[in-house]
Design a protein around this motif. Structure first.
Motif, mmCIF file in Angstrom:
data_model
loop_
_atom_site.group_PDB
_atom_site.id
_atom_site.type_symbol
_atom_site.label_atom_id
_atom_site.label_comp_id
_atom_site.label_asym_id
_atom_site.label_seq_id
_atom_site.Cartn_x
_atom_site.Cartn_y
_atom_site.Cartn_z
ATOM 1 N N ILE A 428 0.832 -1.193 0.000
ATOM 2 C CA ILE A 428 0.000 0.000 0.000
ATOM 3 C C ILE A 428 0.875 1.254 0.000
ATOM 4 O O ILE A 428 1.960 1.288 0.578
ATOM 5 C CB ILE A 428 -0.957 -0.021 1.228
ATOM 6 C CG1 ILE A 428 -2.002 1.094 1.109
ATOM 7 C CG2 ILE A 428 -0.192 0.103 2.527
ATOM 8 C CD1 ILE A 428 -3.083 0.995 2.172
ATOM 9 N N GLU A 469 -5.973 -1.225 1.063
ATOM 10 C CA GLU A 469 -5.756 -2.644 0.809
ATOM 11 C C GLU A 469 -6.924 -3.209 0.022
ATOM 12 O O GLU A 469 -8.030 -2.670 0.044
ATOM 13 C CB GLU A 469 -5.631 -3.408 2.135
ATOM 14 C CG GLU A 469 -4.362 -3.139 2.917
ATOM 15 C CD GLU A 469 -4.304 -4.010 4.152
ATOM 16 O OE1 GLU A 469 -3.747 -5.118 4.059
ATOM 17 O OE2 GLU A 469 -4.834 -3.596 5.201
ATOM 18 N N VAL A 494 -1.459 -4.901 -0.259
ATOM 19 C CA VAL A 494 -1.330 -5.422 1.115
ATOM 20 C C VAL A 494 -0.453 -4.483 1.934
ATOM 21 O O VAL A 494 0.240 -3.618 1.404
ATOM 22 C CB VAL A 494 -0.717 -6.835 1.095
ATOM 23 C CG1 VAL A 494 -1.656 -7.824 0.432
ATOM 24 C CG2 VAL A 494 0.628 -6.830 0.363
ATOM 25 N N LYS A 495 -0.492 -4.703 3.258
ATOM 26 C CA LYS A 495 0.325 -3.884 4.155
ATOM 27 C C LYS A 495 1.771 -4.351 4.164
ATOM 28 O O LYS A 495 2.689 -3.546 4.304
ATOM 29 C CB LYS A 495 -0.243 -3.934 5.566
ATOM 30 C CG LYS A 495 -1.562 -3.199 5.730
ATOM 31 C CD LYS A 495 -2.029 -3.218 7.171
ATOM 32 C CE LYS A 495 -3.334 -2.445 7.347
ATOM 33 N NZ LYS A 495 -3.809 -2.464 8.755
#
Length: 642
Positions: A428, A469, A494-495
């Protein structure tokens, strides 16, 4: 001797005037001789020469220096004896008689410049120890420089720039001549940036002069100048402009059309193979026009016109001409097509449209180097290469001929997409790069839809930043004026870095089975999963028909494991896509494993019971009973056969 006569003897000119300014008295010491000097009173002295200006009174002064000791004698009256010698140009001298004066200064004025040698002696007739001291001085009377003449000895103010044996260019050696009425030296600037040349002036028949020799190495207009100078004066004179040119050769006259009608505007262009500083003179049937190399002329009447152009400079001239037949104005001719943009390998129908109801022959020029002549108004043409083409058609018969305006068409190659390249999983708030690859297509535009609401036109590559996300479907539309296509790609935001599981199909691209057979499928991986899979992987199997409808699997079938076994008779005949979604638990990241499955029919099995070998002859009649009830269809057990 009179004062005027005295001066005439001194310098040879009656205009010289003597002024006796003051008596010279001084002391003399026994045994010591004084030191005697002659100098210009105005301090115009260089290298023992006095410079006197013409028509102005200048003073020559004798100075006597004594070395004083203890005893001084009484003041004595001193006499000065002057002698003048005129220095001739052939370096000979003419001696004049001595003049005795009782003054130590001599004032002279003359309007004739020249060089004179003066001698002065100091005598003391009253002194017991009589002595004579002598000193010589050169006096130069300098004239003002009022007139400088500068000219070219060739009589021409131009020269030819020619090629030398080594391939360089230059003029021949040119002589520049300068003259003045009085003695002077010269400094010449040739106007081409080269170093100035110093010239020593010499006596000429009509004054003083010098010559300089120079070559020019480039065409152009040059302004040379000369500065004449002597000890007291200088003057500058500019030569007339000097032109270095290339002789005009190889003149040709072109026009932008071969057919001219009344009121047409025609472009004429004159070109030379060589030539510089060229002037063009145009003559159109007695009418003189612009001096430029190109002209545009409107033919207002039907007639024959004689077009002549002369290209000339100072070195030579060239002439070219054309005869133009101006025809009556005709009705328009133009080209009609069913559009202006076409794809390669497409047949294009060209039609020549004219309101003239006569029989014409049409000659088409298609802008790709090909041409064709036909008697029909329409013709079909196909272009194989994308480009912009300028098409014209000429309609002609034995009486007349005219040409259409240019009809421009654009040919493009259809878009054939290849794939959309991007990382399947990104972090992200980071830059994501996308590359759209195509197999063919020209003049292509790209419209990007990044799946998060962002849409824009771009190039074949683009970047984007996702703020949330999730799973996104990226779509790029690829299009030009003749075709369009699109490509899509799923990406996960995604993180933390997490790549989709690298699933691998171990079997054939298409699996063929019989309906009565069990179907066994399993997911394998071609590399290690680059993600935190501490929570495991989640599997989900489904089967999709060709019409994109999903198949309901039997309740006893477990579809959430790495492998799946589909019992026989679960699928009807046809083609299916087996899809296994492999998801990393705790994330949105997953991969799809797919394999094509074809369920093929099996022929029924025929079984004949009670069959035996019987031997009969031709005269015996027997009846046999055969039982086929045991026959069956493997794909449909229990079905009724007939």
């Amino acid at each position: 001797m009179s004062e005027g006569g005295l001066i005439g003897i001194l310098l040879g000119y009656p205009e010289l005037i003597l002024f006796m300014e003051y008596p010279i008295e001084d002391v003399y010491q026994d045994g010591r001789d004084p030191d005697l000097h002659v100098h210009c009173k105005d301090d115009n002295t260089t290298n023992n020469t006095c410079f006197l200006q013409e028509n102005e009174t200048s003073t020559l002064v004798v100075t006597l220096f004594f070395m004083f000791m203890d005893n001084l004698h009484t003041i004595q009256q001193l006499l000065f004896r002057w002698k003048a010698t005129e220095k001739q140009m052939d370096q000979r001298s003419v001696s004049l008689e001595w003049i005795v004066l009782d003054r130590g200064s001599l004032n002279v004025t003359t309007d004739t410049p020249g060089i004179y040698l003066l001698a002065v002696s100091l005598i003391s007739p009253l002194h017991n120890n009589s002595f004579i001291l002598s000193i010589h001085k050169q006096v130069k009377v300098v004239g003002s420089i009022d007139n400088v003449t500068a000219f070219f000895t060739s009589g021409n103010n131009y020269a030819t720039l020619s090629m030398n044996a080594d391939g360089s260019y230059s003029t021949q050696t040119l002589e520049f001549r300068v003259l003045t009425m009085v003695e002077a030296n010269f400094l010449i600037d040739f106007g081409d940036g080269t170093t100035d040349i110093f010239l020593l002036g010499s006596r000429q028949l009509n004054g003083y002069g010098a010559s300089a020799f120079h070559k020019y190495y480039a065409a152009g207009e040059y302004h040379a100048k000369v500065t004449a100078f002597n000890e007291l004066f200088n003057a500058t004179e500019v030569f007339d402009p000097f032109y270095v040119q290339v002789t005009p050769t190889g003149l040709s006259l072109m026009m932008n059309t071969s057919i001219v009608h009344k009121d047409d505007y025609v472009l004429f262009s004159a070109t030379l193979r060589t030539g510089s500083n060229v002037t063009y003179t145009w003559n159109i049937s007695g009418e003189y026009t612009s001096q430029e190399p190109t002209i545009i002329y409107r033919f207002s009447t039907v007639a024959y016109y004689n077009i002549t152009v002369i290209a000339w400079n100072k070195l030579g001239r060239q002439e070219a001409w054309k005869i133009v037949n101006v025809l009556p104005k005709v009705k328009p001719l133009y080209i009609l097509t069913n559009g202006t943009v076409f794809s390669t390998e497409t047949d294009i129908n060209f039609t020549a449209v004219t309101e003239e109801f006569v029989r014409w022959e049409f000659k088409w020029q298609f802008g790709d180097g090909t041409s064709r002549g036909i008697t029909r108004k329409s013709i079909i043409k196909r272009y194989n290469l994308p480009n912009t083409y300028s098409v014209i058609v000429t309609a002609s018969n034995k009486f007349n001929s005219f040409t259409s305006d240019v009809h421009t068409i654009f040919v493009q190659r259809k878009v054939i997409p290849n794939r959309l390249v991007a990382s399947p999983s990104v972090v992200i708030n980071s830059n994501v790069s996308f590359y759209c690859r195509i197999n063919s297509g020209t003049n292509v535009s790209y419209f990007w839809n990044f799946g998060d609401g962002t849409k824009r036109l771009g190039k074949y590559n683009d970047t984007h930043v996702y703020k949330r996300e999730g799973e996104y479907t990226v779509n790029v539309s690829i299009f030009n004026n003749v075709s369009s296509a699109f490509l899509t790609k799923q990406i996960f935001v995604v993180k933390k870095p997490c790549q989709p599981p690298p699933v691998k199909n171990m079997g054939p691209l298409k699996l063929q089975i019989r309906r009565y057979e069990d179907l066994y499928l399993g997911v394998t991986f071609e590399a290690t999963v680059i993600c935190n899979i501490s929570q495991g992987l989640k599997y989900h199997w489904s089967f999709i028909k060709t019409d994109v409808t999903y198949i309901f699997l039997p309740a006893r079938v477990e579809n959430s494991k790495q492998t799946i076994t589909l019992p026989a008779f679960s699928l009807d005949y046809g083609n299916y896509t087996a899809l296994a979604r492999v998801q990393i638990i705790g994330t949105v990241v997953y991969s799809n494993y797919t394999v094509a499955v074809e369920v093929k029919p099996t022929a029924p099995v025929s079984v004949i019971a009670n069959g035996h070998h019987h031997y009969i002859d031709k005269n015996t009649v027997k009846h046999f009973i055969l039982d086929g009830m045991a026959s069956f269809d493997p794909d449909n057990p229990g079905s009724h056969l007939r």
